[in-house]
Design a protein around this motif. Structure first.
Motif, short mmCIF file in Angstrom:
data_model
loop_
_atom_site.label_atom_id
_atom_site.label_comp_id
_atom_site.label_asym_id
_atom_site.label_seq_id
_atom_site.Cartn_x
_atom_site.Cartn_y
_atom_site.Cartn_z
N ARG A 1 0.87 -1.17 0.00
CA ARG A 1 0.00 0.00 0.00
C ARG A 1 0.90 1.22 0.00
N PHE B 1 1.26 5.65 -0.72
CA PHE B 1 0.57 6.94 -0.79
C PHE B 1 1.16 7.70 -1.96
N VAL B 2 0.31 8.15 -2.88
CA VAL B 2 0.76 8.86 -4.07
C VAL B 2 0.62 10.35 -3.82
N ILE C 1 -1.62 13.53 -6.03
CA ILE C 1 -3.05 13.25 -6.12
C ILE C 1 -3.62 12.91 -4.75
N ASN C 2 -2.73 12.83 -3.74
CA ASN C 2 -3.11 12.59 -2.35
C ASN C 2 -4.05 11.40 -2.19
N GLN C 3 -3.61 10.26 -2.72
CA GLN C 3 -4.43 9.05 -2.64
C GLN C 3 -3.57 7.85 -2.24
N TRP C 4 -4.19 6.93 -1.51
CA TRP C 4 -3.58 5.65 -1.22
C TRP C 4 -3.88 4.72 -2.39
N ARG C 5 -2.90 3.85 -2.70
CA ARG C 5 -3.07 2.92 -3.81
C ARG C 5 -2.51 1.56 -3.39
N ASP C 6 -3.21 0.50 -3.72
CA ASP C 6 -2.76 -0.85 -3.42
C ASP C 6 -2.06 -1.43 -4.64
#
Length: 89
Positions: free
Chosen positions: A19, A21-22, A25-30
């Motif tokens: 997991r 954090f990008v 774009i302030n998003q978590w990505r799996d």
């Protein structure tokens, strides 16, 4: 911890193993893999003319490999530490 230490079946083994954090774009990505398969590695090199450790140091970071560089050094004396605010006396 709940799954593997406490034995609580919470489904964690069904989630992707990575997991991240990008930023931007302030998003978590799996993700399935680390490093990411499309990672482009870039080597960086420290450069200096021998005075990177001074207040107005000449150190820099570059993608170009150094051909010749003067060594930088510092004196470490635990009996004569650098003054600082806070920390142990």
């Amino acid at each position: 911890m709940d799954r593997w230490v406490k034995g609580i079946d919470n489904g964690i083994e069904n989630e992707k193993p990575v997991r991240i954090f990008v930023m931007g774009i302030n998003q978590w990505r799996d993700e399935d893999d680390w490093p990411l398969p499309d990672t482009q590695f870039t080597p960086y090199y420290l450069h200096s003319h021998g005075r990177a450790n001074s207040l107005s140091g000449d150190g820099s970071l570059s993608t170009e490999a150094p051909t010749h560089a003067a060594p930088d050094s510092f004196t470490y004396d635990p009996h004569n530490p650098v003054p600082s605010v806070g920390g142990a006396n």
